[in-house]
Design an enzyme around this catalytic site. Structure first.
Site, mmCIF file in Angstrom:
data_model
loop_
_atom_site.group_PDB
_atom_site.id
_atom_site.type_symbol
_atom_site.label_atom_id
_atom_site.label_comp_id
_atom_site.label_asym_id
_atom_site.label_seq_id
_atom_site.Cartn_x
_atom_site.Cartn_y
_atom_site.Cartn_z
ATOM 1 N N GLY A 271 21.978 11.620 -31.417
ATOM 2 C CA GLY A 271 21.553 12.270 -30.178
ATOM 3 C C GLY A 271 22.092 11.598 -28.940
ATOM 4 O O GLY A 271 22.295 12.239 -27.905
ATOM 5 N N ALA A 272 22.343 10.286 -29.022
ATOM 6 C CA ALA A 272 22.885 9.574 -27.869
ATOM 7 C C ALA A 272 24.279 10.081 -27.519
ATOM 8 O O ALA A 272 24.661 10.126 -26.352
ATOM 9 C CB ALA A 272 22.914 8.078 -28.153
ATOM 10 N N GLY B 268 0.806 -1.206 0.000
ATOM 11 C CA GLY B 268 0.000 0.000 0.000
ATOM 12 C C GLY B 268 0.841 1.259 0.000
ATOM 13 O O GLY B 268 1.959 1.292 -0.530
ATOM 14 N N GLY B 269 0.322 2.289 0.640
ATOM 15 C CA GLY B 269 1.008 3.574 0.678
ATOM 16 C C GLY B 269 2.363 3.517 1.333
ATOM 17 O O GLY B 269 3.237 4.346 1.056
#
Length: 524
Positions: free
Chosen positions: A414-415, A179-180
């Site tokens: 771009g890499a 859960g949280g």
């Protein structure tokens, strides 16, 4: 009876009473609870703290704390510590704060008093400027205390966020976390897990089955191997608690206590000017031939030692901490043996997170580049490779620590830019004479630029080969980038270690002014 008739209370009586109360608090609820913990292959909270910290160094905070809740039978069960042991001690002689859930008490579930103890130690860690380690083994919020338990988690999350980038925060998962409650570890810098005894998930297997019809075990849903190899939530997985906590100690030795300090230096027996001739044989000259980048890291780092983060996740990039001449340095490296070392969504996120960590804690960054580009494909584009790749770009551009780039072989498109090129602010860019820096590989470039000539040729294959050679000669020779000031030096691979250490030594006093702003807006 007059005052004079009363027997005086002796301080010796009070100290004896105190010793008895503290002994009961340390012992825990009963021997049966301890035996049940051990039967699961788990240490108790205090045994874990003793394993983590230097012997005899632990100082406990609020050992006598009890909850004040009533209803649902709680008023009759008020054990000391309220299910969490908090305090501070030392690891390798340096102060570290710690809290450990005690599963023997209320299943380690968090209530109001339990949360306030954690808040207290988190506040102390931030004020003292010392790392915080959480040893998690709890059943989530204490249902009997309702919303006050949930508010306790909110206070933890807020403090995790306030401490982020200020002090190192390490979460060690030694039991269930559902859960949280799972969001506190997710907000910290490193998550350690132990196979078979620790799991993390937002909704458990029963809820998953009820909602989706899928059947899965606790470990299959959120076990250590899942989170270290599939989700990337955890960085490390171990077979037992002792080896896990030993590596937590080792990691702490590589980190500064806070963002105002540098990581502790160790005297290096490995000479700073040691030649690395083995690199001439470890790395193939042909850009398409694979090799393990870890062998390069072992060759250049002090004594060949390094500590890899997220080893099993996004394996096409390696992130590690190592020492050069005794100084800790972060390493980000493309991994040619996995998917040719391309950058994809997981690799971009993994490297970006690591670069941010190094920058936050004054750890210089060495980037080893051998990258063919970003992974092409519909799946990558539709899942946001542009946005996720920009996370790594943002992290590098935003980093003010010393940054060194070393291009081993290919660096395309771009890499190349994203892997800490000169254009985005690396301080020193080095390259081997095997480097190939270009918009794309020669084969692809020739097919685009000379497609008409190739198509019109009597022998297209021969024409294509000639054009590829021409492109390599003109734009991809090893000194092209150096001639244009985009690489500071082309070095002999045998001089790699000494060149890196010389650059790190020069940059040790680096100071970078940044624009005045509340914070940036990275592409989360």
């Amino acid at each position: 009876m007059t005052i004079s008739d009363r027997s005086p209370v002796r301080i010796q009586d009070r100290t004896a009473e105190l010793a008895e109360i503290k002994a009961r608090a340390v012992a825990g609820p009963d021997t049966g609870a301890t035996e049940r913990q051990h039967a699961k292959g788990k240490l108790t909270a205090r045994e874990r703290i003793e394993t983590l910290l230097d012997e005899g160094s632990f100082h406990e905070v609020e050992a006598l704390r009890r909850h004040r809740a009533t209803g649902f039978g709680l008023e009759g069960k008020k054990p000391h510590t309220d299910g969490v042991v908090t305090g501070w001690g030392t690891v390798h002689g340096r102060t570290v704060f710690v809290y450990a859930h005690d599963f023997r008490i209320f299943g380690g579930a968090l209530g109001e008093a339990h949360a306030q103890k954690i808040h207290k130690v988190m506040d102390l860690a931030l004020a003292a400027g010392a790392p915080l380690v959480s040893l998690n083994d709890g059943a989530g919020a204490r249902i009997q205390e309702g919303v006050t338990a949930l508010a306790g988690y909110g206070g933890i999350f807020r403090r995790n966020t306030q401490a982020s980038g200020v002090i190192p925060q390490i979460s060690v998962m030694l039991g269930p976390c559902a859960g949280g409650a799972a969001y506190s570890p997710a907000l910290t810098d490193f998550v350690f897990m132990v196979r078979d005894i620790s799991q993390m998930f937002i909704t458990g297997p029963d809820v998953v089955k009820a909602v989706t019809g899928e059947e899965i075990t606790h470990n299959g849903l959120g076990g250590a191997d899942v989170h270290t190899s599939v989700s990337g939530v955890a960085a490390f997985a171990y077979d037992d608690e002792e080896s896990c906590l030993e590596d937590v100690r080792f990691l702490l030795s590589l980190l500064p206590s806070n963002n105002r300090e540098t990581a502790p230096r160790e005297e290096a027996a490995d000479p700073a000017d040691r030649r690395t001739d083995n690199l001439l044989h470890l790395v193939p000259a042909h850009p398409g031939q694979a090799y393990d980048i870890r062998t390069v890291i072992e060759e250049i780092a002090d004594d060949g030692e390094y500590f890899e983060v997220h080893r099993s996740w996004a394996q096409n990039v390696v992130c590690a901490l190592a020492r050069f001449d005794g100084h800790v340095t972060g390493i980000v490296a493309n991994q040619p043996v996995s998917a040719a070392g391309v950058l994809d969504i997981p690799a971009s996120e993994k490297a970006a997170r690591f670069v941010q960590l190094c920058d936050a804690f004054n750890i210089p960054i060495l980037t080893l580049v051998d990258v063919p580009g970003f992974l092409p494909g519909v799946d990558q584009e539709h899942h946001g490779i542009i946005r996720h790749g920009a996370k790594l770009l943002y992290a590098y551009c935003n980093a003010t620590v010393p940054r060194i780039q070393l291009i081993l072989r290919k660096a395309y498109g771009g890499a190349y830019i994203v892997m800490d090129s000169r254009s985005i602010g690396t301080d020193i860019s080095l390259a081997w004479p095997t480097n190939e820096i270009a918009v794309m590989g020669a084969e692809g470039a020739a097919n685009v630029i000379f497609r008409r000539e190739i198509a019109a040729a009597e022998d297209p294959d021969t024409e294509r080969a000639q054009k590829i050679k021409e492109y390599k000669t003109e734009l991809m020779h090893p000194y092209y980038a150096a001639e244009r000031g985009l690489v500071d030096d082309v070095i002999d691979p045998a001089e790699t270690r000494s060149a890196i250490i010389a650059a790190l030594t020069m940059l040790r006093t680096k100071h970078a002014d940044t624009p005045s702003r509340k914070h940036g807006n990275p592409p989360l």
